[in-house]
Design a protein around this motif. Sequence first.
Motif, mmCIF file in Angstrom:
data_model
loop_
_atom_site.group_PDB
_atom_site.id
_atom_site.type_symbol
_atom_site.label_atom_id
_atom_site.label_comp_id
_atom_site.label_asym_id
_atom_site.label_seq_id
_atom_site.Cartn_x
_atom_site.Cartn_y
_atom_site.Cartn_z
ATOM 1 N N GLN A 7 -6.202 2.284 3.337
ATOM 2 C CA GLN A 7 -5.052 2.316 2.439
ATOM 3 C C GLN A 7 -4.987 1.037 1.609
ATOM 4 O O GLN A 7 -5.280 -0.046 2.103
ATOM 5 C CB GLN A 7 -3.782 2.460 3.271
ATOM 6 C CG GLN A 7 -2.516 2.717 2.494
ATOM 7 C CD GLN A 7 -1.336 2.866 3.444
ATOM 8 O OE1 GLN A 7 -1.139 2.039 4.329
ATOM 9 N NE2 GLN A 7 -0.562 3.922 3.269
ATOM 10 N N GLU A 56 1.213 -2.272 -2.551
ATOM 11 C CA GLU A 56 2.178 -1.187 -2.408
ATOM 12 C C GLU A 56 2.710 -0.688 -3.754
ATOM 13 O O GLU A 56 3.251 0.418 -3.834
ATOM 14 C CB GLU A 56 3.335 -1.631 -1.516
ATOM 15 C CG GLU A 56 2.904 -1.904 -0.085
ATOM 16 C CD GLU A 56 4.072 -2.082 0.865
ATOM 17 O OE1 GLU A 56 5.203 -1.695 0.503
ATOM 18 O OE2 GLU A 56 3.849 -2.607 1.968
ATOM 19 N N CYS A 84 1.437 2.616 -4.825
ATOM 20 C CA CYS A 84 1.880 3.796 -4.079
ATOM 21 C C CYS A 84 3.045 4.516 -4.755
ATOM 22 O O CYS A 84 3.359 5.662 -4.394
ATOM 23 C CB CYS A 84 2.304 3.397 -2.665
ATOM 24 S SG CYS A 84 1.010 2.554 -1.723
ATOM 25 N N LYS A 94 1.720 9.938 -0.740
ATOM 26 C CA LYS A 94 2.366 8.919 0.077
ATOM 27 C C LYS A 94 3.127 9.519 1.264
ATOM 28 O O LYS A 94 3.381 8.844 2.259
ATOM 29 C CB LYS A 94 3.292 8.038 -0.775
ATOM 30 C CG LYS A 94 4.389 8.780 -1.511
ATOM 31 C CD LYS A 94 5.132 7.802 -2.409
ATOM 32 C CE LYS A 94 6.192 8.510 -3.235
ATOM 33 N NZ LYS A 94 6.870 7.575 -4.181
ATOM 34 N N ARG A 140 3.584 5.849 3.771
ATOM 35 C CA ARG A 140 4.127 4.754 2.954
ATOM 36 C C ARG A 140 5.035 5.361 1.876
ATOM 37 O O ARG A 140 4.562 5.960 0.931
ATOM 38 C CB ARG A 140 3.011 3.937 2.328
ATOM 39 C CG ARG A 140 3.532 2.764 1.497
ATOM 40 C CD ARG A 140 2.386 1.918 0.980
ATOM 41 N NE ARG A 140 1.800 1.102 2.023
ATOM 42 C CZ ARG A 140 0.703 0.361 1.858
ATOM 43 N NH1 ARG A 140 0.057 0.378 0.718
ATOM 44 N NH2 ARG A 140 0.231 -0.368 2.854
#
Length: 311
Positions: free
Chosen positions: A292, A296, A299, A305, A310
């Motif tokens: 991954q 972030e 994302c 997701k 996440r």
Amino acid sequence: KTYITCPLQFYYKHLCGIEALDTVKDRVEANAVGAVVHAVFQHVFDVSDGPTGDFGKRIDAFLENVDSNIQKLILTDETLRQSVCWSEDDMKSGRIYFAMEMIRNDVVKNLQKSKHEFRESSVVIVGNETKLSCKLDVSGHNLTLFGIVDRLETEVDPETNKRHLTVVDYKTGKVNKDHLNVAVTESEQPFKDPQYKEFVQLFCYALLCKYGNNKVVKQYCGDQPTQCAILSIQDVNTGDDYLHRAFIAESVEKRKPIGESPDFTEERIGILEEKLKLLLSEIIDPEMPFSQTEDEKRCALCDFKHLCGRT
């Protein structure tokens, strides 16, 4: 692009074959707008019988009845119908009516601009939707690189009086010009940062032109280096410079092409080719897990997701 953004997203999408539940209408219609504009350009600049047409006359003929011509293309073009399934009634009201207005605006401004450019320059279109492929040896594996080029055109270089081939890709979305050039000292950057996705795409086209055997490319390029550019639909609409060429810069501070030329020479292709092969060898390495992304921010718009946890 997907792997650079997040290897795990690449795994879900391209290896597991999981399809995203795309219910975001804005995204669907944005894709449709781009597909229709591409189809109009392919229709108007068709060179299937050779680059001999008078594009000025073709542009005038299309613009004379632009609304009905766009609608006819949407309803009859078999390739376009695979991605844009609008009926005649759909195009008369609601969100799709506004999408049609966006398409009309993009088409009119771009074709008018193109007509002026053809009149004032030595540009000749020699290919549309051209399929290119070549073989790459990556860690002992014989991989096939494949792409479809929106447009191939040639233009006379005023300094050398020789024609050079330019690969042109149409973009209806926003294009960040700073990410179309890469400093020679940071040649690995585009293969780590998804913001350079257009640069990587154009570089792959340069590779395809260099190593492939497409007849059109060989006829009009020969041994001359290729140039690669994005034609930004948005920038035509704002009146800004709209053809943005990818190039390798002298440095981060000096964002100009080495030797003042955006040519993808053999030396410059070599600098980037090894970086691309390192990325590909990582993707096909069975010992390398699809992990991954640590960023972030990437994302936020990911369709998967909810799978990785996440959110």
